[in-house]
Enzyme design. Structure first.
Site, mmCIF file in Angstrom:
data_model
loop_
_atom_site.group_PDB
_atom_site.id
_atom_site.type_symbol
_atom_site.label_atom_id
_atom_site.label_comp_id
_atom_site.label_asym_id
_atom_site.label_seq_id
_atom_site.Cartn_x
_atom_site.Cartn_y
_atom_site.Cartn_z
ATOM 1 N N GLY A 11 -8.821 0.880 -8.458
ATOM 2 C CA GLY A 11 -7.383 0.639 -8.427
ATOM 3 C C GLY A 11 -7.048 -0.824 -8.183
ATOM 4 N N PRO A 121 -0.168 0.667 7.779
ATOM 5 C CA PRO A 121 0.849 0.917 6.758
ATOM 6 C C PRO A 121 1.027 -0.277 5.824
ATOM 7 C CG PRO A 121 1.615 1.626 8.915
ATOM 8 C CD PRO A 121 0.338 0.861 9.139
ATOM 9 N N ASN A 122 0.733 -1.479 6.340
ATOM 10 C CA ASN A 122 0.827 -2.682 5.520
ATOM 11 C C ASN A 122 -0.124 -3.728 6.087
ATOM 12 O OD1 ASN A 122 1.833 -5.139 4.173
ATOM 13 N ND2 ASN A 122 3.542 -3.842 3.580
ATOM 14 N N HIS A 150 9.579 -0.978 -4.308
ATOM 15 C CA HIS A 150 8.190 -1.069 -4.755
ATOM 16 C C HIS A 150 8.099 -0.894 -6.263
ATOM 17 C CE1 HIS A 150 7.199 -0.682 -0.512
ATOM 18 N NE2 HIS A 150 5.960 -1.002 -0.804
ATOM 19 N N LYS A 154 4.159 3.404 -7.670
ATOM 20 C CA LYS A 154 3.837 3.825 -6.301
ATOM 21 C C LYS A 154 3.982 5.339 -6.184
ATOM 22 C CE LYS A 154 4.785 2.928 -1.416
ATOM 23 N NZ LYS A 154 3.347 2.948 -1.100
#
Length: 259
Positions: A11, A121-122, A150, A154
């Site tokens: 990915g 989360p980020n 986003h 997503k």
């Protein structure tokens, strides 16, 4: 050398993580989990001849790596992280979509096994700071809404960052409901609701990852915004996680907790 397995190596984020690990001196990429990757695609995905390619969890042997980096999809992230913890891999998780109950269960399992790990989360520093500043501001501005924007591909909504922002705000925000007498003439027009905090998700081509937190007060407003224009911006946080995750003895949530 710390051995690293990257789940989701094919990915967009997985490929960035592969490049990061290949460029570090103290870690070594030993394996990837990529269900649809063929052996003759090694050059395309920057994999050396000694990197093992696994297509499912049951192919992965004990000792394949020390650290499990996960950039997969919400549908598989829970099973992946549980497998990692149960098999003594230290997970570094950038995939969103875990429920609160799933996170709690994984944390308890990791603590019982004294297995460190990180769910972030980020991984972007601007996003981590946005969450920190939003939590501070919420003590003074209880009227707040979150908009996250986003790319169109997503898989989940709201973003993990937006939901984490809401949870941090909820820790310090007085019990409050903005505009309690509103009337909506279109279903869901006010977005999702986390304990009275409205979250709005935008999915459009051309965006990468962006968030703004809007606070309103009597005669004034405060907006905190962060923008990630390139996925490379997340790699500084992944690098920190790779350097520190083996020092942890249980699963922690939030990059700010290892900085």
């Amino acid at each position: 050398m710390k051995k690293v397995l990257i789940a989701g190596a094919a990915g967009a984020m997985g490929q960035k993580a592969v490049a990061l690990v290949n460029g570090m001196d103290d870690v070594e990429l030993t394996a990837v989990l990529a269900p649809h990757m063929a052996d003759d695609q090694r050059a395309k995905f920057q994999l050396g001849p000694d990197v093992k390619i696994y297509h499912s969890l049951n192919e992965i042997p004990e000792g394949a790596a020390d650290i499990w980096v996960d950039f997969t999809i919400p549908a598989v992230v829970y099973d992946n992280v549980k497998f990692a913890i149960d098999n003594d891999f230290a997970p570094v998780v950038g995939t969103t979509g875990l429920t609160d109950d799933q996170e709690d269960e994984l944390i308890k399992t990791s603590a019982a096994r004294h297995q460190g790990g990180l769910i972030a989360p980020n991984f972007g520093m601007s996003a981590v700071l946005l969450m920190k500043f939003a939590k501070e501001a919420a003590q003074y501005f209880p009227d707040v809404e979150i908009i996250e924007m986003h790319h169109a591909d997503k898989k989940d909504a709201p973003s993990g960052t937006a939901l984490s922002t809401a949870k941090l705000i909820d820790q310090v925000r007085p019990a409050h409901e903005s505009s309690p007498d509103e009337v909506s003439t279109l279903d869901n027009v006010r977005g999702g609701d986390y304990h009275g905090i409205k979250i709005h998700s935008v999915r459009l081509p051309g965006y990468v990852a962006h968030e703004q937190v809007l606070f309103g007060g009597a005669g004034e407003a405060l907006t905190i915004r962060q923008d990630s224009f390139d996925r490379q911006s997340f790699m500084s946080g992944v690098k920190v996680a790779l350097e520190k995750v083996l020092d942890l003895d249980e699963l922690v949530v939030g990059l700010e907790n290892v900085l």
